[in-house]
Design an enzyme around this catalytic site. Structure first.
Site, PDB file in Angstrom:
ATOM      1  N   HIS A  69      34.015 -34.544  -6.134  1.00  0.00           N
ATOM      2  CA  HIS A  69      34.752 -33.307  -6.482  1.00  0.00           C
ATOM      3  C   HIS A  69      36.199 -33.330  -5.957  1.00  0.00           C
ATOM      4  O   HIS A  69      36.579 -32.523  -5.105  1.00  0.00           O
ATOM      5  CB  HIS A  69      34.004 -32.068  -5.971  1.00  0.00           C
ATOM      6  N   GLU A 102      25.686 -29.844  -6.113  1.00  0.00           N
ATOM      7  CA  GLU A 102      26.552 -30.457  -5.091  1.00  0.00           C
ATOM      8  C   GLU A 102      26.159 -29.972  -3.701  1.00  0.00           C
ATOM      9  O   GLU A 102      25.833 -28.791  -3.544  1.00  0.00           O
ATOM     10  CB  GLU A 102      28.015 -30.084  -5.375  1.00  0.00           C
ATOM     11  N   ARG A 146      32.459 -28.593 -14.276  1.00  0.00           N
ATOM     12  CA  ARG A 146      31.386 -28.144 -13.392  1.00  0.00           C
ATOM     13  C   ARG A 146      30.106 -28.889 -13.751  1.00  0.00           C
ATOM     14  O   ARG A 146      29.812 -29.104 -14.939  1.00  0.00           O
ATOM     15  CB  ARG A 146      31.150 -26.638 -13.556  1.00  0.00           C
TER      16      ARG A 146
HETATM   17  C1  8YV Z   1      38.493 -26.866  -5.947  1.00  0.00           C
HETATM   18  C2  8YV Z   1      37.739 -26.586  -8.381  1.00  0.00           C
HETATM   19  O1  8YV Z   1      38.705 -27.948  -5.134  1.00  0.00           O
HETATM   20  O2  8YV Z   1      39.446 -25.000  -8.642  1.00  0.00           O
HETATM   21  C3  8YV Z   1      38.316 -25.347  -8.948  1.00  0.00           C
HETATM   22  O3  8YV Z   1      37.626 -24.676  -9.737  1.00  0.00           O
HETATM   23  O4  8YV Z   1      36.703 -26.987  -8.749  1.00  0.00           O
HETATM   24  C4  8YV Z   1      38.474 -27.374  -7.343  1.00  0.00           C
HETATM   25  O5  8YV Z   1      39.809 -27.465  -7.725  1.00  0.00           O
HETATM   26  C5  8YV Z   1      37.370 -26.101  -5.420  1.00  0.00           C
HETATM   27  O6  8YV Z   1      36.779 -25.268  -6.322  1.00  0.00           O
HETATM   28  C6  8YV Z   1      37.796 -25.342  -4.175  1.00  0.00           C
HETATM   29  O7  8YV Z   1      37.105 -24.134  -3.974  1.00  0.00           O
END
Ligand code: 8YV
Length: 319
Positions: free
Chosen positions: A282, A264, A235
């Site tokens: 991402h 983001e 993150r």
């Molecule tokens: C997703 C991610 O694409 O799963 C997570 O925490 O960061 C990614 O895999 C995204 O969060 C979809 O909501």
């Protein structure tokens, strides 16, 4: 008895809402490929018993108040920093996430970034495309070999462990720092300072929490080797982006590979100008297989909870 109502905050890939309609739910699908604005989300959940949402939606007290019937928030992501879990627990709302099914996809992408930064793939690709390549040169775009180097992992959860497993094939030694040592991990547990000091490649795999915010700040970057590479597929808030730009500019560290950002989709303008930063939008879990499995797991959680069964992958104890 009427069917439970399930709101889906934005367009999701196959199998899409199929498992929800098959379960007999009344699905309120916002079939739009963009984040759901807060007012629209509040209207969407007004009558809903369940919500399937993504990291692009903020689930807080105001949203829960707008959806008084909500029993479950199924976040289609392993990370759930977009959800106020305490507010959900206080209202007896079950929160679920989608762990495991995206572990390999995210670990693969982490390695794609490690290799891209170490071997200067972005710069090479740009050189090849711009027509400025003058032919093979013995000193062109020399990168860093990985064999014999040390991979440092900050956050040894499932994704961290999958990243570590792949390191064996590249001949790297693995050290890690975690809130507490992981039993039976083949990697060596070290303190945070030692991790920063020793890693040739430092990978961030920890969740975003108040404790991990800016764990990579100016002081942490100064503690790293000037030859070190920083990779973040976790993150954005784990890294102080402004401090990273300064360190990359000044040669404090040699390169960075980022898949996630502090705000983001905004990316610090300084990063965009730097050749020693490889930037992705991402894409950690972006395989057809992982995304389908994430959708299915989020739907399975909704079916379980709204059917009176236990959630498959709970984040909280809803009471
Ligand atoms: C997703 C991610 O694409 O799963 C997570 O925490 O960061 C990614 O895999 C995204 O969060 C979809 O909501």
């Amino acid at each position: 008895m009427s069917s439970p109502i399930v709101a889906v905050s934005r367009q999701i890939p196959a199998p899409s809402v199929e498992p929800l309609t098959q379960a007999g739910f009344d699905v309120r699908y916002r079939d739009v490929d963009s984040p759901c604005p807060p007012e629209e989300l509040r209207a969407l959940v007004a009558e809903a018993d369940g919500l399937l949402c993504l990291l692009s939606e903020r689930i807080d007290g105001a949203l829960l108040a707008a959806g008084p019937r909500l029993r479950i928030v199924a976040n289609m992501a392993v990370g759930y920093d977009n959800v106020d879990v305490d507010a959900c627990t206080a209202r007896g709302v079950q929160v679920t996430n989608t762990p495991d099914v995206l572990t390999d996809a995210t670990a693969d992408l982490t390695w794609a970034l490690i290799l891209a930064v170490a071997r200067r793939i972005g710069e090479g690709e740009r050189l090849a495309r711009t027509g400025r390549w003058a032919g093979w040169r013995p000193g062109e775009l020399l990168g860093m070999g990985l064999d014999g180097k040390t991979l440092g992992i900050f956050g040894m959860g499932k994704i961290g462990a999958a990243v570590a497993r792949r390191a064996v094939g590249f001949g790297m030694a693995v050290i890690y720092h975690n809130r507490r040592p992981v039993p039976d991990s083949p990697a060596q547990y070290v303190g945070r300072d030692e991790l920063l000091r020793r890693a040739d490649v430092l990978v961030l795999n920890a969740p975003s929490t108040p404790e991990t915010r800016h764990t990579i700040d100016a002081a942490a970057l100064a503690a790293m080797k000037p030859t070190a590479l920083l990779i973040n597929t976790a993150r954005g808030p784990l890294v102080d982006e402004a401090a990273l730009v300064d360190a990359l500019r000044a040669g404090g560290i040699a390169g960075a590979g980022l898949d996630v950002y502090e705000a983001e989709p905004v990316i610090h303008p300084g990063l965009l100008e730097l050749d020693n930063a490889v930037l992705l939008p991402h894409l950690g879990s972006a395989t057809r297989e992982a995304r389908a499995a994430m959708v299915q797991l989020a739907c399975d959680n909704l079916v379980a909870v709204l059917g009176g069964a236990a959630p498959l992958t709970p984040v909280n104890r809803a009471g």
